[in-house]
Design a protein around this motif. Structure first.
Motif, mmCIF file in Angstrom:
data_model
loop_
_atom_site.group_PDB
_atom_site.id
_atom_site.type_symbol
_atom_site.label_atom_id
_atom_site.label_comp_id
_atom_site.label_asym_id
_atom_site.label_seq_id
_atom_site.Cartn_x
_atom_site.Cartn_y
_atom_site.Cartn_z
ATOM 1 N N ASN A 1 0.837 -1.201 0.000
ATOM 2 C CA ASN A 1 0.000 0.000 0.000
ATOM 3 C C ASN A 1 0.871 1.249 0.000
ATOM 4 O OD1 ASN A 1 -2.327 -1.664 2.126
ATOM 5 N ND2 ASN A 1 -2.671 -1.119 0.001
ATOM 6 N N GLY A 2 0.521 2.204 -0.865
ATOM 7 C CA GLY A 2 1.271 3.445 -0.932
ATOM 8 C C GLY A 2 2.353 3.465 -1.985
ATOM 9 N N THR A 3 2.581 2.327 -2.690
ATOM 10 C CA THR A 3 3.627 2.291 -3.720
ATOM 11 C C THR A 3 3.119 2.812 -5.062
ATOM 12 O OG1 THR A 3 3.066 -0.021 -4.192
ATOM 13 C CG2 THR A 3 4.904 0.375 -2.702
ATOM 14 N N GLY A 4 1.796 3.000 -5.212
ATOM 15 C CA GLY A 4 1.289 3.605 -6.439
ATOM 16 C C GLY A 4 0.448 2.705 -7.316
ATOM 17 N N LYS A 5 -0.136 1.647 -6.761
ATOM 18 C CA LYS A 5 -0.937 0.731 -7.592
ATOM 19 C C LYS A 5 -2.129 1.467 -8.223
ATOM 20 C CE LYS A 5 -1.775 -2.343 -4.347
ATOM 21 N NZ LYS A 5 -1.097 -1.716 -3.205
ATOM 22 N N GLU B 1 7.788 -0.261 11.952
ATOM 23 C CA GLU B 1 8.785 -0.718 10.992
ATOM 24 C C GLU B 1 8.475 -2.128 10.512
ATOM 25 O OE1 GLU B 1 13.329 -0.907 11.682
ATOM 26 O OE2 GLU B 1 12.770 1.211 11.820
ATOM 27 N N ARG B 2 8.054 -2.969 11.424
ATOM 28 C CA ARG B 2 7.750 -4.351 11.062
ATOM 29 C C ARG B 2 6.517 -4.464 10.191
ATOM 30 N NH1 ARG B 2 9.321 -6.961 16.959
ATOM 31 N NH2 ARG B 2 11.481 -7.412 16.455
ATOM 32 N N PHE B 3 5.668 -3.433 10.236
ATOM 33 C CA PHE B 3 4.516 -3.389 9.337
ATOM 34 C C PHE B 3 4.755 -2.386 8.213
ATOM 35 C CE2 PHE B 3 2.473 -5.873 12.538
ATOM 36 C CZ PHE B 3 1.461 -6.555 11.871
ATOM 37 N N MET B 4 6.033 -2.238 7.853
ATOM 38 C CA MET B 4 6.455 -1.551 6.631
ATOM 39 C C MET B 4 6.232 -0.045 6.630
ATOM 40 S SD MET B 4 5.372 -4.448 3.836
ATOM 41 C CE MET B 4 3.677 -4.429 4.376
ATOM 42 N N PHE B 5 6.260 0.580 7.803
ATOM 43 C CA PHE B 5 6.361 2.033 7.894
ATOM 44 C C PHE B 5 7.810 2.351 8.244
ATOM 45 C CE2 PHE B 5 1.768 1.732 8.484
ATOM 46 C CZ PHE B 5 1.306 2.844 7.784
ATOM 47 N N ASP B 6 8.602 2.753 7.238
ATOM 48 C CA ASP B 6 10.019 3.017 7.501
ATOM 49 C C ASP B 6 10.182 4.326 8.273
ATOM 50 O OD1 ASP B 6 9.782 5.106 5.668
ATOM 51 O OD2 ASP B 6 10.603 3.950 4.017
ATOM 52 N N ALA B 7 11.426 4.638 8.616
ATOM 53 C CA ALA B 7 11.696 5.789 9.479
ATOM 54 C C ALA B 7 11.155 7.084 8.881
ATOM 55 C CB ALA B 7 13.210 5.901 9.727
ATOM 56 N N THR B 8 11.274 7.232 7.568
ATOM 57 C CA THR B 8 10.782 8.459 6.923
ATOM 58 C C THR B 8 9.266 8.555 7.011
ATOM 59 O OG1 THR B 8 12.635 8.419 5.371
ATOM 60 C CG2 THR B 8 10.733 9.754 4.765
ATOM 61 N N LEU B 9 8.589 7.450 6.703
ATOM 62 C CA LEU B 9 7.128 7.441 6.683
ATOM 63 C C LEU B 9 6.540 7.631 8.080
ATOM 64 C CD1 LEU B 9 5.046 7.232 4.462
ATOM 65 C CD2 LEU B 9 4.965 4.764 4.813
ATOM 66 N N GLN B 10 7.271 7.204 9.104
ATOM 67 C CA GLN B 10 6.774 7.329 10.477
ATOM 68 C C GLN B 10 6.592 8.786 10.894
ATOM 69 O OE1 GLN B 10 8.982 5.058 13.375
ATOM 70 N NE2 GLN B 10 9.049 3.243 12.075
ATOM 71 N N TYR B 11 7.353 9.674 10.277
ATOM 72 C CA TYR B 11 7.255 11.091 10.650
ATOM 73 C C TYR B 11 6.460 11.899 9.615
ATOM 74 C CZ TYR B 11 10.300 10.183 14.536
ATOM 75 O OH TYR B 11 10.808 9.684 15.728
#
Length: 606
Positions: free
Chosen positions: A38-42, A388-398
């Protein structure tokens, strides 16, 4: 024949690059499934192909006579229009004006609509999606673009759609979370991964094999890069003067290798489940009935949920599954009967619709509002690690929640529910709007969840991975457990089936083995709180049976230790040990059930 070509296309959303100079094309009669987190642009890719969104750069070339029809994830309707008016208006042409009426009614019937003058405004979100799907399927399109067509469809409608699309005379470009549907319909997979698009000329099963090969090759290339980098570093340290062209080239080469970004793999989260300890009393339903607007949805249903079991409820849309979930959570009260909940029960409810999320709040703060740290079997984990484990990386978390896609918001809502550390997890249509990788992570999470899981879903793959027991809603409000059948047969064979309340809670016998991880499943539903003759006899002797099996395994271990070089005998002893261990595991499961039942009988008599 080529119908549409996308060349050197780039697209960004705010500061996030969705597509970085990608190419792909759609050919005649291809059935293409698009997958990605989700969020990659499908959805963006589908809109660009449909001509509803523009790329930042690159070209989209469509054949001059190619007609495209697009089904959005959340369709819009003219206020006040009826479902019949919508379908007719969307598809009437000069060539079909005499036949379109009958065709429209036929496809509306197939998708569960018989009252054609129903105003669209009065429909639920799922019903509106089905009306829009009817309109899209009726179109004479060379390319049919479908964004989550299986959302809100029950198994019987999904089965019909699967057959319809397989036989469709035209190209299909679709996004769907239903992995069995994707596997059976698609002939090609497009994977969106960190700005790139990878094409696999195969169905979903073949894609999994080819993707594994691609990642193995990437791992091998990265290892080679590291080895070269290490050798170059040794050369640099020996004191190269960089006087000659050759030496300068080696230094440049080292800098290029050092600055290269290794390919990251999408890692499935191996996550210890978050859980709050549960006492002896769980959730008990006693002769529960519930009607809505004069229609009996639940008729005299009784069930006792036991620890560490996953129970699924399936049935036609509108049969009362979500109503049962609200009865269990206490959001609604039964018309008759009683719902008892233990004092230590903590319910996490992942509903069909997300709770309101503050668009001006950061992702990390949204989860920290629930808990900053939470305990698991492996220790404490932070809100950041859970994200992070559910694919929210450090950038997306903020990032601000308002910038997230619909699927990312759905994933964030799931994390909020899990972070509250429930010991009863209710998942109402969890596969709607979650991407396949998130579902895989959730499935792995549920395998280790040490509480009760209650599921409402028509997703065959998800149920196969997670459910121990499956109950089916009948047309008359009865709820019956199905046994001795696989998930697909249960969902396939219960269309229009009326089930009496007298059957509610009937379960499998001790010999059945259909649960997740090979667990044996026994009747735990409606029954008088007393042992049958056979159960009493079994309860009196089961500890001796367990001790005997444990002794047998110990003796086999001794024999195996004494014949380490006799591989034939060692193999036979290993096979015997494996079979004995399975018997022992089954006895432990049975002992746990009988012990809990004995405790409930004792408490009931006090």
């Amino acid at each position: 024949m080529n119908l549409l070509t996308i060349k050197d296309m780039s697209k960004a959303y705010t500061d996030k690059i969705l597509f970085d100079h990608v190419d792909f094309s759609i050919n005649e009669n291809e059935k293409i499934g698009v997958i990605g987190i989700n969020g990659t642009g499908k959805s963006t890719l589908l809109k660009i192909a449909a001509g509803l969104s523009e790329a930042d750069s690159g070209s989209v070339v469509k054949g001059s006579n190619v007609h495209i029809r697009y089904l959005p994830q959340n369709p819009d309707f003219t206020p006040g229009s009826t479902i019949y008016e919508y379908v007719i208006k969307a598809n009437t042409t000069q060539d079909n004006q005499w036949s379109i009426e009958g065709e429209a009614k036929t496809i509306l019937n197939k998708l569960g609509f018989s009252e054609y003058d129903t105003v669209v405004d009065s429909l639920s979100g799922g019903e509106k999606k089905r009306v829009a799907l009817a309109g899209a399927l009726l179109a004479r399109a060379d390319i049919l673009i479908l964004d989550e067509p299986t959302n809100h469809l029950d198994r019987w409608m999904t089965n019909w759609l699967e057959k319809y699309l397989t036989a469709y005379k035209g190209a299909i470009l679709m996004v769907t979370h239903d992995r069995y549907f994707l596997d059976r319909v698609s002939s090609r997979i497009l994977e969106i991964d960190r700005g790139s698009v990878y094409s696999y000329e195969t169905n979903y099963e073949g894609f999994l094999e080819l993707k594994a090969q691609r990642e193995e090759m990437a791992d091998s290339s990265e290892q080679k890069r590291r080895n070269i980098l290490r050798r170059e570093l040794e050369w640099i340290k020996r004191g190269a003067k960089a006087r000659s062209t050759k030496q300068k080239a080696r230094i440049d080469r080292y800098n290029e290798l050092k600055d290269a970004v290794p390919l990251k793999k999408n890692e499935s989260a191996q996550l210890s489940s978050v859980y709050t300890r549960m006492g002896k009393k769980t959730i008990e339903l006693h002769n529960v009935s519930k009607s809505y607007e004069g229609r009996l949805l639940i008729n005299d249903f009784s069930y006792i949920f036991l620890r560490n079991e996953a129970v699924a409820f399936v049935g036609k849309n509108g049969c009362g599954k979500s109503t049962l979930m609200r009865l269990i959570t206490g959001q609604e009260k039964p018309d008759s009967g009683e719902v008892e909940t233990g004092d230590t029960i903590r319910i996490g409810y992942f509903a069909q619709e997300n709770e309101e999320l503050n668009p001006n709040q950061r992702v990390i703060d949204c989860i920290k509002d629930v808990a900053e740290y939470v305990k698991t079997a492996d220790g404490s984990i932070s809100a950041s690690v859970m994200l992070e484990r559910f694919m929210f990386d450090a950038t997306l978390q903020y990032s601000m929640i308002g910038k997230l896609s619909g699927g990312e918001k759905r994933r964030l809502y799931l994390i909020k529910v899990l972070m509250a550390a429930p010991n009863v997890l209710i998942l109402d249509e969890p596969t709607n709007d979650l991407d396949i990788q998130t579902l895989s992570i959730l499935e792995d999470y549920l395998e280790d969840f040490d509480g009760i899981t209650i599921i409402v879903s028509h997703d065959r793959y998800f149920l196969d991975r997670t459910a121990d027991r499956i109950f089916v809603f009948g047309d008359d409000g009865g709820i019956t457990e199905e046994v001795h059948k696989d998930t697909d047969s249960i969902l396939e064979g219960t269309a229009g089936k009326g089930t009496g309340a007298s059957n509610a809670g009937k379960g499998a016998s001790a010999g059945d083995n259909g649960g997740k991880n090979g667990k044996a499943v026994w009747n735990k539903g409606e029954r008088a709180l007393k042992f049958s003759y056979q159960e009493q006899k079994e309860y009196d002797t089961i500890e001796d049976d367990i001790a005997e099996l444990e002794d047998r395994i110990a003796k086999l271990d001794e024999e195996m230790a004494g014949c380490a070089t006799d591989f034939v005998k060692l193999n036979e002893l290993g096979r015997q040990k494996e079979e004995t261990q399975k018997l022992l595991d089954g006895k432990y499961e049975r002992w746990e059930y009988l012990t809990e039942l004995a405790e409930k009988i004792k408490n009931n008599r006090m």
